[in-house]
Design a protein around this motif. Structure first.
Motif, PDB file in Angstrom:
ATOM      1  N   UNK A  70      -0.275  -5.145  17.654  1.00  0.00           N
ATOM      2  CA  UNK A  70       0.665  -4.222  17.504  1.00  0.00           C
ATOM      3  C   UNK A  70       1.858  -4.150  18.717  1.00  0.00           C
ATOM      4  N   UNK A  71       3.031  -4.434  18.474  1.00  0.00           N
ATOM      5  CA  UNK A  71       3.611  -4.897  19.613  1.00  0.00           C
ATOM      6  C   UNK A  71       5.112  -2.728  19.266  1.00  0.00           C
ATOM      7  N   UNK A  72       5.457  -2.878  21.430  1.00  0.00           N
ATOM      8  CA  UNK A  72       6.060  -1.309  21.156  1.00  0.00           C
ATOM      9  C   UNK A  72       7.322  -1.839  19.636  1.00  0.00           C
ATOM     10  N   UNK A  73       7.591  -0.591  19.648  1.00  0.00           N
ATOM     11  CA  UNK A  73       8.654  -0.304  18.134  1.00  0.00           C
ATOM     12  C   UNK A  73       8.374  -0.957  16.968  1.00  0.00           C
ATOM     13  N   UNK A  74       6.874  -1.128  16.811  1.00  0.00           N
ATOM     14  CA  UNK A  74       5.985  -2.093  15.489  1.00  0.00           C
ATOM     15  C   UNK A  74       5.523  -0.518  14.691  1.00  0.00           C
ATOM     16  N   UNK A  75       5.649  -0.810  13.689  1.00  0.00           N
ATOM     17  CA  UNK A  75       4.255   0.221  12.806  1.00  0.00           C
ATOM     18  C   UNK A  75       2.917  -0.750  12.350  1.00  0.00           C
ATOM     19  N   UNK A  76       2.339  -0.447  11.127  1.00  0.00           N
ATOM     20  CA  UNK A  76       0.901  -0.601  10.611  1.00  0.00           C
ATOM     21  C   UNK A  76       0.715   0.336   9.779  1.00  0.00           C
ATOM     22  N   UNK A  77       0.581   0.009   8.608  1.00  0.00           N
ATOM     23  CA  UNK A  77       0.176   0.781   7.414  1.00  0.00           C
ATOM     24  C   UNK A  77      -1.312   0.520   6.807  1.00  0.00           C
ATOM     25  N   UNK A  78      -2.037   1.302   6.994  1.00  0.00           N
ATOM     26  CA  UNK A  78      -3.376  -0.028   6.227  1.00  0.00           C
ATOM     27  C   UNK A  78      -4.036   1.562   5.501  1.00  0.00           C
ATOM     28  N   UNK A  79      -4.290   0.954   4.766  1.00  0.00           N
ATOM     29  CA  UNK A  79      -5.580   1.808   3.150  1.00  0.00           C
ATOM     30  C   UNK A  79      -6.053   0.442   2.527  1.00  0.00           C
ATOM     31  N   UNK A  80      -7.731   0.680   2.418  1.00  0.00           N
ATOM     32  CA  UNK A  80      -8.735   0.215   1.969  1.00  0.00           C
ATOM     33  C   UNK A  80      -9.524   1.515   0.830  1.00  0.00           C
ATOM     34  N   UNK A  81      -9.624   1.522  -0.274  1.00  0.00           N
ATOM     35  CA  UNK A  81     -10.357   1.998  -0.815  1.00  0.00           C
ATOM     36  C   UNK A  81     -11.625   1.768  -0.948  1.00  0.00           C
ATOM     37  N   UNK A 122       1.925   2.928  -6.995  1.00  0.00           N
ATOM     38  CA  UNK A 122       1.889   2.488  -8.434  1.00  0.00           C
ATOM     39  C   UNK A 122       0.700   2.754  -9.321  1.00  0.00           C
ATOM     40  N   UNK A 123       0.621   2.545 -10.204  1.00  0.00           N
ATOM     41  CA  UNK A 123      -0.268   2.512 -11.004  1.00  0.00           C
ATOM     42  C   UNK A 123      -1.458   2.019 -11.168  1.00  0.00           C
ATOM     43  N   UNK A 124      -0.469  -0.106 -11.037  1.00  0.00           N
ATOM     44  CA  UNK A 124      -1.925  -0.556 -11.245  1.00  0.00           C
ATOM     45  C   UNK A 124      -2.185  -1.243  -9.810  1.00  0.00           C
ATOM     46  N   UNK A 125      -1.885  -0.946  -8.571  1.00  0.00           N
ATOM     47  CA  UNK A 125      -1.979  -0.938  -7.382  1.00  0.00           C
ATOM     48  C   UNK A 125      -2.568   0.460  -6.874  1.00  0.00           C
ATOM     49  N   UNK A 126      -2.535   1.796  -7.292  1.00  0.00           N
ATOM     50  CA  UNK A 126      -3.527   2.337  -6.530  1.00  0.00           C
ATOM     51  C   UNK A 126      -4.831   2.398  -6.134  1.00  0.00           C
ATOM     52  N   UNK A 127      -5.623   1.582  -7.168  1.00  0.00           N
ATOM     53  CA  UNK A 127      -7.598   0.979  -6.291  1.00  0.00           C
ATOM     54  C   UNK A 127      -7.429  -0.233  -4.989  1.00  0.00           C
ATOM     55  N   UNK A 128      -6.598  -0.653  -4.935  1.00  0.00           N
ATOM     56  CA  UNK A 128      -6.202  -1.910  -4.172  1.00  0.00           C
ATOM     57  C   UNK A 128      -5.956  -1.371  -2.568  1.00  0.00           C
ATOM     58  N   UNK A 129      -6.212  -2.599  -1.703  1.00  0.00           N
ATOM     59  CA  UNK A 129      -6.211  -2.324  -0.491  1.00  0.00           C
ATOM     60  C   UNK A 129      -4.848  -2.540  -0.512  1.00  0.00           C
TER      61      UNK A 129
END
Length: 298
Positions: A70-81, A122-129
């Motif tokens: 991750x570099x300056x002025x960048x972001x990461x969003x992470x989710x893994x159910x 969305x409903x189809x993605x809610x349980x996906x990483x």
């Protein structure tokens, strides 16, 4: 659980603030010359937002087999159910990373009426990483710097962080067509934001003998009134009030390290006489440097 926890890791500082139950803001700052490693357990029911405010860092997963820079002025969003995603971030020298941890159930309630335009809700993605990297907009940069550099009475810190955390999430998910709707048009220009950040680095690097406002304005090539307005907007304080707080924090850390006496510390942060330094330190912390050191050793 305490509202805030802070610990020093070598010359890195890890600070964790509880915004609400289960809702956290983490700050990992590394002002040393070496990389610093920060770790925190995070369960699978959390969504993670990571923002590199300054410098660069690298997140490590699966026992170091997978890395996300991750570099300056960048972001990461992470989710893994499907599995826990503990934070293990190596923060490079002179770098800051700010993270927001939020339970996915809480997150869903925030966007319950607008989930259709956030892909992973969305409903189809809610349980996906889900993984997403992106640029930090100028408006987000302002909020992030306010969180990193806040200068308010401790009694209102929790309320302030709560408001800023929600503001940050709102800006993160702002629709592209709305991006230009800003409170301060001057700071939409990334070049101007970069110039204000440069001004901060100038006063920090020369804190013992700081230049005048006009000298700073000339160096960053901004009119002095724009320097004042922009600095206040991003860092929540005037240039020299910010510098005073920064100098006092440096002094506090030097005293706590035990490697310098009061006179040496005062000299390092720009006070020609010990009495002026003692007076300034007491104004900031309500205690003299000597009593502060005695308190550490008691």
């Amino acid at each position: 659980m305490e509202a805030e926890a802070q610990k020093n890791i070598a010359q890195g500082i890890y600070e964790e603030t509880v915004v609400e139950e289960g809702f956290f803001i983490l700050k990992c700052s590394n002002e040393s010359d070496d990389n610093q490693l920060f770790k925190r357990e995070v369960s699978s029911n959390f969504i993670q937002f990571h923002f590199c405010v300054k410098g660069s860092a690298s997140f490590s997963f699966n026992n170091g087999n997978y890395r996300l820079p991750i570099q300056e002025s960048t972001s990461l969003l992470l989710y893994n159910p499907q599995r826990d995603l503990p934070i293990e971030v190596s923060v490079n020298a002179d770098s800051w990373v700010l993270s927001v941890l939020l339970p996915i159930k809480k997150f869903h309630t925030l966007f319950s009426t607008d989930a259709h335009y956030i892909t992973f809700l969305s409903e189809e993605n809610k349980d996906r990483k889900y993984y997403k990297d992106g640029r930090i907009s100028p408006s987000m940069s302002i909020v992030l710097n306010q969180l990193v550099n806040y200068n308010l009475h401790p009694s209102i810190k929790s309320l302030y962080f709560k408001g800023k955390a929600y503001e940050l999430l709102s800006l993160y998910f702002n629709r592209e067509e709305d991006v230009d709707v800003e409170q301060c048009p001057f700071l939409v220009d990334e070049q101007n934001v970069a110039k204000i950040k440069k001004a901060k680095q100038i006063v920090i690097s020369r804190m013992a003998e700081p230049p005048t406002l006009q000298e700073i304005a000339d160096e960053i090539q901004l009119p002095i009134n724009k320097l004042k307005e922009g600095f206040k907007q991003i860092y929540g304080d005037s240039v020299f009030s910010f510098l005073f707080d920064y100098k006092m924090e440096v002094a506090r850390q030097l005293l706590a390290s035990g490697s310098h006496n009061v006179n040496e510390v005062g000299d390092k942060v720009g006070y020609s006489t010990a009495s002026h330094f003692i007076s300034a330190f007491k104004k900031k912390f309500g205690i003299t440097p000597k009593k502060f050191v005695m308190g550490l050793n008691s």
